[in-house]
Design a protein around this motif. Sequence first.
Motif, PDB file in Angstrom:
ATOM      1  N   ARG A  69      12.721  12.976   2.571  1.00 10.35           N
ATOM      2  CA  ARG A  69      13.249  11.675   3.002  1.00 10.35           C
ATOM      3  C   ARG A  69      13.704  10.826   1.820  1.00 10.35           C
ATOM      4  NH1 ARG A  69       8.727  11.706   7.122  1.00 10.35           N
ATOM      5  NH2 ARG A  69       7.438  10.649   5.587  1.00 10.35           N
ATOM      6  N   GLN A  70      13.048  10.998   0.672  1.00 17.17           N
ATOM      7  CA  GLN A  70      13.412  10.308  -0.567  1.00 17.17           C
ATOM      8  C   GLN A  70      13.504   8.795  -0.376  1.00 17.17           C
ATOM      9  OE1 GLN A  70      16.990  12.350  -1.873  1.00 17.17           O
ATOM     10  NE2 GLN A  70      15.772  13.847  -3.008  1.00 17.17           N
ATOM     11  N   GLY A  71      12.552   8.242   0.341  1.00 14.48           N
ATOM     12  CA  GLY A  71      12.503   6.794   0.506  1.00 14.48           C
ATOM     13  C   GLY A  71      11.525   6.182  -0.476  1.00 14.48           C
ATOM     14  N   PRO A  72      11.367   4.852  -0.434  1.00 12.26           N
ATOM     15  CA  PRO A  72      10.456   4.183  -1.371  1.00 12.26           C
ATOM     16  C   PRO A  72       8.986   4.357  -1.015  1.00 12.26           C
ATOM     17  CG  PRO A  72      11.420   2.588   0.127  1.00 12.26           C
ATOM     18  CD  PRO A  72      12.094   3.901   0.414  1.00 12.26           C
ATOM     19  N   GLU A  73       8.683   4.704   0.259  1.00  7.61           N
ATOM     20  CA  GLU A  73       7.293   4.754   0.714  1.00  7.61           C
ATOM     21  C   GLU A  73       6.732   6.167   0.560  1.00  7.61           C
ATOM     22  OE1 GLU A  73       7.341   3.280   4.684  1.00  7.61           O
ATOM     23  OE2 GLU A  73       7.586   1.199   4.064  1.00  7.61           O
ATOM     24  N   GLU A  74       6.569   6.609  -0.666  1.00  9.18           N
ATOM     25  CA  GLU A  74       6.089   7.968  -0.906  1.00  9.18           C
ATOM     26  C   GLU A  74       4.798   7.990  -1.707  1.00  9.18           C
ATOM     27  OE1 GLU A  74       9.002  10.545  -2.576  1.00  9.18           O
ATOM     28  OE2 GLU A  74      10.292  10.486  -0.813  1.00  9.18           O
ATOM     29  N   VAL A  89       0.797  -1.234   0.000  1.00 12.80           N
ATOM     30  CA  VAL A  89       0.000   0.000   0.000  1.00 12.80           C
ATOM     31  C   VAL A  89       0.824   1.276   0.000  1.00 12.80           C
ATOM     32  CG1 VAL A  89      -2.039  -1.068   1.028  1.00 12.80           C
ATOM     33  CG2 VAL A  89      -0.284  -0.104   2.517  1.00 12.80           C
ATOM     34  N   LEU A  90       2.092   1.222   0.433  1.00 14.49           N
ATOM     35  CA  LEU A  90       2.877   2.451   0.538  1.00 14.49           C
ATOM     36  C   LEU A  90       3.877   2.637  -0.597  1.00 14.49           C
ATOM     37  CD1 LEU A  90       3.639   2.847   4.356  1.00 14.49           C
ATOM     38  CD2 LEU A  90       1.700   3.671   3.014  1.00 14.49           C
ATOM     39  N   GLU A  91       4.058   1.633  -1.416  1.00 16.16           N
ATOM     40  CA  GLU A  91       5.001   1.750  -2.524  1.00 16.16           C
ATOM     41  C   GLU A  91       4.254   1.664  -3.856  1.00 16.16           C
ATOM     42  OE1 GLU A  91       8.179  -1.075  -2.107  1.00 16.16           O
ATOM     43  OE2 GLU A  91       8.495  -0.596   0.010  1.00 16.16           O
ATOM     44  N   GLY A  92       4.878   2.207  -4.897  1.00 19.02           N
ATOM     45  CA  GLY A  92       4.290   2.103  -6.224  1.00 19.02           C
ATOM     46  C   GLY A  92       3.545   3.348  -6.652  1.00 19.02           C
ATOM     47  N   ASP A  93       2.845   3.236  -7.747  1.00 21.24           N
ATOM     48  CA  ASP A  93       2.129   4.351  -8.359  1.00 21.24           C
ATOM     49  C   ASP A  93       0.997   4.838  -7.452  1.00 21.24           C
ATOM     50  OD1 ASP A  93      -0.239   5.334 -10.308  1.00 21.24           O
ATOM     51  OD2 ASP A  93       1.701   5.685 -11.265  1.00 21.24           O
TER      52      ASP A  93
END
Length: 203
Positions: free
Chosen positions: A145-150, A50-54
């Motif tokens: 933060r530039q992490g994957p969970e955006e 739910v937190l990663e991807g488009d």
Amino acid sequence: MFISFEGIDGSGKSTQARVLAEALRAEGRDVVLTREPGGSPGAEEIRRLVLEGDPDRWSAETELLLFTAARRDHCERLIEPALAAGKIVICDRFADSTRMYQGLSRGNLRPQVDALHKMMIGREPDLTFLVDIDAETGLARAKGRQGPEERFEDFGLALQQKMRAGFLALAREFAPRFRVIDGARPPEAIAAEILAQTRAALA
């Protein structure tokens, strides 16, 4: 006692949850620090979904089902056993985030959120700290933060503004358990206020 932290992305709530846990442990209290979505192995798997991807990967309705499934597993495997053992549970987000992100901001699904919560979860925190900050500052921090969970940050400023207003309204709706904390101050001042209010609630 079950304590949750809420707020828009970048509000500093995750940092404050960790600082509170450390302070209470230093006082000799038995504390479990956890997060949502996540906190148990199954829920952490759903977190990645739910937190990663488009941003448009899931509809709000699908998100609601996924978050509720994650929360159910989290409660069964970690939260409820810890509380039954007399521990303090501090959770970075809980059902109030679902009331906002799926119930208000993306699908106007609040009735469905509340019905699923009553059916499958049936618990509210004893105390909720809402770390309040303006949406522009929060989004800038979160994107920095530039992490994957955006995935949710990628919906932009309008969503964060709507979320902030919604969280403040939720704090009024559930006034007995909410404490609104000014998140624009130095982190040390915020932590001191939260610790003082937690001690009073535990007394």
